[in-house]
Structures are given as C-alpha cells and as structure tokens.
Design a protein around this motif. Structure first.
Motif, PDB file in Angstrom:
ATOM      1  N   ASN A   3       0.806  -1.196   0.000  1.00  0.00           N
ATOM      2  CA  ASN A   3       0.000   0.000   0.000  1.00  0.00           C
ATOM      3  C   ASN A   3       0.843   1.250   0.000  1.00  0.00           C
ATOM      4  N   SER A   4       2.092   1.154  -0.436  1.00  0.00           N
ATOM      5  CA  SER A   4       2.975   2.309  -0.459  1.00  0.00           C
ATOM      6  C   SER A   4       2.552   3.268  -1.548  1.00  0.00           C
ATOM      7  N   ASP A   5       3.044   4.504  -1.473  1.00  0.00           N
ATOM      8  CA  ASP A   5       2.664   5.540  -2.417  1.00  0.00           C
ATOM      9  C   ASP A   5       3.194   5.227  -3.803  1.00  0.00           C
ATOM     10  N   ASP A   6       2.557   5.833  -4.821  1.00  0.00           N
ATOM     11  CA  ASP A   6       3.043   5.706  -6.190  1.00  0.00           C
ATOM     12  C   ASP A   6       4.458   6.234  -6.286  1.00  0.00           C
ATOM     13  N   GLY A  38      -9.572   8.062  18.518  1.00  0.00           N
ATOM     14  CA  GLY A  38      -9.728   9.165  17.583  1.00  0.00           C
ATOM     15  C   GLY A  38      -9.210   8.791  16.218  1.00  0.00           C
ATOM     16  N   ALA A  39      -8.474   9.691  15.614  1.00  0.00           N
ATOM     17  CA  ALA A  39      -8.029   9.506  14.230  1.00  0.00           C
ATOM     18  C   ALA A  39      -6.831   8.581  14.145  1.00  0.00           C
ATOM     19  N   PRO A  40      -6.614   7.941  13.002  1.00  0.00           N
ATOM     20  CA  PRO A  40      -5.489   7.022  12.815  1.00  0.00           C
ATOM     21  C   PRO A  40      -4.143   7.697  12.937  1.00  0.00           C
ATOM     22  N   ALA A  41      -4.100   9.005  12.912  1.00  0.00           N
ATOM     23  CA  ALA A  41      -2.813   9.697  12.965  1.00  0.00           C
ATOM     24  C   ALA A  41      -2.093   9.480  14.280  1.00  0.00           C
ATOM     25  N   LYS A  57      -2.726  10.999   1.768  1.00  0.00           N
ATOM     26  CA  LYS A  57      -2.563   9.592   1.431  1.00  0.00           C
ATOM     27  C   LYS A  57      -2.493   8.789   2.729  1.00  0.00           C
ATOM     28  N   PRO A  58      -2.889   7.521   2.718  1.00  0.00           N
ATOM     29  CA  PRO A  58      -2.923   6.756   3.964  1.00  0.00           C
ATOM     30  C   PRO A  58      -1.628   6.770   4.755  1.00  0.00           C
ATOM     31  N   SER A  59      -0.474   6.635   4.090  1.00  0.00           N
ATOM     32  CA  SER A  59       0.791   6.599   4.817  1.00  0.00           C
ATOM     33  C   SER A  59       1.083   7.941   5.472  1.00  0.00           C
ATOM     34  N   GLY A  60       0.860   9.027   4.766  1.00  0.00           N
ATOM     35  CA  GLY A  60       1.094  10.344   5.335  1.00  0.00           C
ATOM     36  C   GLY A  60       0.137  10.633   6.464  1.00  0.00           C
ATOM     37  N   PHE A  61      -1.120  10.219   6.310  1.00  0.00           N
ATOM     38  CA  PHE A  61      -2.141  10.431   7.331  1.00  0.00           C
ATOM     39  C   PHE A  61      -1.785   9.665   8.595  1.00  0.00           C
ATOM     40  N   SER A  62      -1.239   8.467   8.441  1.00  0.00           N
ATOM     41  CA  SER A  62      -0.883   7.636   9.584  1.00  0.00           C
ATOM     42  C   SER A  62       0.351   8.153  10.301  1.00  0.00           C
ATOM     43  N   VAL A  63       1.336   8.559   9.538  1.00  0.00           N
ATOM     44  CA  VAL A  63       2.626   8.882  10.117  1.00  0.00           C
ATOM     45  C   VAL A  63       2.728  10.325  10.560  1.00  0.00           C
ATOM     46  N   SER A  64       1.919  11.201   9.987  1.00  0.00           N
ATOM     47  CA  SER A  64       2.105  12.625  10.211  1.00  0.00           C
ATOM     48  C   SER A  64       1.756  13.064  11.614  1.00  0.00           C
ATOM     49  N   GLY A  65       0.668  12.538  12.174  1.00  0.00           N
ATOM     50  CA  GLY A  65       0.217  13.020  13.466  1.00  0.00           C
ATOM     51  C   GLY A  65      -0.352  14.415  13.380  1.00  0.00           C
ATOM     52  N   ASN A  66      -0.736  14.878  12.214  1.00  0.00           N
ATOM     53  CA  ASN A  66      -1.206  16.247  12.053  1.00  0.00           C
ATOM     54  C   ASN A  66      -2.517  16.250  11.298  1.00  0.00           C
ATOM     55  N   LEU A  67      -3.619  16.448  12.030  1.00  0.00           N
ATOM     56  CA  LEU A  67      -4.930  16.500  11.398  1.00  0.00           C
ATOM     57  C   LEU A  67      -5.548  17.882  11.515  1.00  0.00           C
ATOM     58  N   SER A 177     -13.542  -7.669   8.349  1.00  0.00           N
ATOM     59  CA  SER A 177     -12.817  -7.176   9.528  1.00  0.00           C
ATOM     60  C   SER A 177     -11.342  -7.551   9.481  1.00  0.00           C
ATOM     61  N   ALA A 178     -10.826  -7.815   8.276  1.00  0.00           N
ATOM     62  CA  ALA A 178      -9.415  -8.195   8.160  1.00  0.00           C
ATOM     63  C   ALA A 178      -8.495  -7.061   8.579  1.00  0.00           C
ATOM     64  N   GLY A 179      -8.891  -5.827   8.287  1.00  0.00           N
ATOM     65  CA  GLY A 179      -8.068  -4.674   8.629  1.00  0.00           C
ATOM     66  C   GLY A 179      -7.204  -4.247   7.461  1.00  0.00           C
ATOM     67  N   TYR A 180      -7.083  -2.944   7.292  1.00  0.00           N
ATOM     68  CA  TYR A 180      -6.289  -2.375   6.201  1.00  0.00           C
ATOM     69  C   TYR A 180      -4.964  -1.874   6.754  1.00  0.00           C
ATOM     70  N   GLN A 181      -3.884  -2.183   6.069  1.00  0.00           N
ATOM     71  CA  GLN A 181      -2.545  -1.788   6.501  1.00  0.00           C
ATOM     72  C   GLN A 181      -2.127  -0.532   5.728  1.00  0.00           C
ATOM     73  N   PRO A 182      -2.226   0.666   6.346  1.00  0.00           N
ATOM     74  CA  PRO A 182      -1.956   1.911   5.623  1.00  0.00           C
ATOM     75  C   PRO A 182      -0.494   2.136   5.288  1.00  0.00           C
ATOM     76  N   VAL A 183       0.395   1.581   6.080  1.00  0.00           N
ATOM     77  CA  VAL A 183       1.830   1.718   5.832  1.00  0.00           C
ATOM     78  C   VAL A 183       2.396   0.313   5.682  1.00  0.00           C
ATOM     79  N   SER A 184       2.887  -0.013   4.512  1.00  0.00           N
ATOM     80  CA  SER A 184       3.296  -1.385   4.233  1.00  0.00           C
ATOM     81  C   SER A 184       4.416  -1.871   5.145  1.00  0.00           C
TER      82      SER A 184
END
Length: 207
Positions: A3-6, A38-41, A57-67, A177-184
């Motif tokens: 699920n990494s970025d393009d 709360g949020a995935p961040a 993008k999912p990876s940035g949203f997860s890792v950033s901590g900034n919503l 309910s498998a779960g999505y992995q936002p950061v590979s």
C-alpha cells in the motif's frame, strides 16, 4: 499487498521537531495501552510536518500526526463531499426512461453498481448504484467511500489516495474485519473506525 505511495509521487519526508520526542513516546505508550483513540494519525511516534502532496494519502495520514485544519494549512483542500459528487456529472443517455450520467473525470456511470468496484457487506449492497450510494448523505460511510473513490479516479496523483487504496480500505476494513494496513512497512491496521475517520477527513466531514 503493497500500500505504499506511487513512485511518481513525492516520497514522504518528515523530520521531528526538537523537544517533541518525549511527548511523542508518551503518546505511543497510550496508543499501545488503549488502542487507537480518535483519528489514525495517533500512530505517530513523533510530531512531523507533512508535505502538502502526501498528507491525504494513507501513509502520510498515519505517520504525520497532524490532522489540524486550523492555523497554516499543510494539506491540499479536502475533496468533494458525496452531495457535491452527486451533482458533478454529465448526461450520457436514457435507458428505460431513466437518465444515465457519467461522473466528471471518471468512467463511472450513475447506474454503475457499487459492487462492481467494491466488496459487498450484505445482500442489499448488490443493488446499490453509485448514484444511490452518493444519495445516502454526507455522513454515510458508503457515500463517503464512493465520493473518495471518484475523487481518486478524477484527480489522481499527489494529494489524494489511489483508487485501489480506497477500494482496499473498504474491502478489508468495512466489508470485512481483516483490517487495512496503511503503511506497508508497519504492522498497524485500520479497522472500521479508523477508515471512517479517514474518509471523513478526505471529504471535510467534521461531524
């Protein structure tokens, strides 16, 4: 699935600010004790600035901590709400006295079944078209998924998740309910609550 970025999009770049490591580690401990709140961040181990081209993008949203949507903006403007996408279409033809439209910038028709692109949650989903999904309202998860999917198809590139990411989020965290992995490279998985939060963020839904 990766699920990494393009590769064509700017890589995520983050540099923690001085003095934030201690607070970030405390947040990490709370995360491990109580799960995602709360949020995935809240995955963030440190607070990091986010590149405007990657924050949605999912990876940035997860890792950033900034919503935050206040102060100086670090993200591109949110995408269109379902109610906006419902009207963002062009007439194509009439079939059995029913007007068929194509959503602008995509090949998706108003008559296209949602399950032609997403997994079903139940038997009722088998008859839901994109038009019907969008008509469910800005707070409905299926409507938001349809809107973000159309946004990904229409816009593409930096600033929005890929269409396959949106599909996988729905299929792995909403339909199942498998779960999505936002950061590979990280074991964190998003489930229904986290994906709904992300979809709300992308459609500027503050409820």
């Amino acid at each position: 699935m990766d699920n990494s970025d393009d590769k064509t999009q700017a890589p995520y770049a983050a540099h923690g600010a001085p003095g934030q490591a201690s607070a970030a580690l405390s947040g990490r401990r709370r995360l491990l004790r109580g799960g995602l709140i709360g949020a995935p961040a809240l995955l963030a181990l440190k607070s990091s600035p986010v590149l405007a081209c990657n924050c949605k993008k999912p990876s940035g949203f997860s890792v950033s901590g900034n919503l935050s949507r206040t102060g100086s903006k670090v993200c591109l403007d949110p995408g269109k709400k379902p109610s906006v996408w419902a009207g963002n279409k062009t007439y194509v033809k009439k079939v059995n006295n029913v007007s068929i439209y194509k959503y602008n910038g995509t090949q998706i028709l108003s008559s296209t079944l949602f399950t032609e692109h997403f997994a079903k949650r139940n038997e009722a989903d088998l008859t839901v078209t994109f038009a019907a999904a969008l008509a469910k309202g800005d707070n409905d998860v299926q409507a938001m998924a349809a809107a973000v999917y159309l946004e990904a198809l229409a816009v593409g590139g930096p600033g929005v998740p890929r269409w396959d990411m949106v599909r996988d989020m729905w299929n792995q965290a909403i339909a199942t309910s498998a779960g999505y992995q936002p950061v590979s490279s990280h074991q964190l998985r998003w489930y229904s609550t986290e994906v709904v939060n992300y979809l709300k963020y992308l459609t500027n839904n503050k409820t």
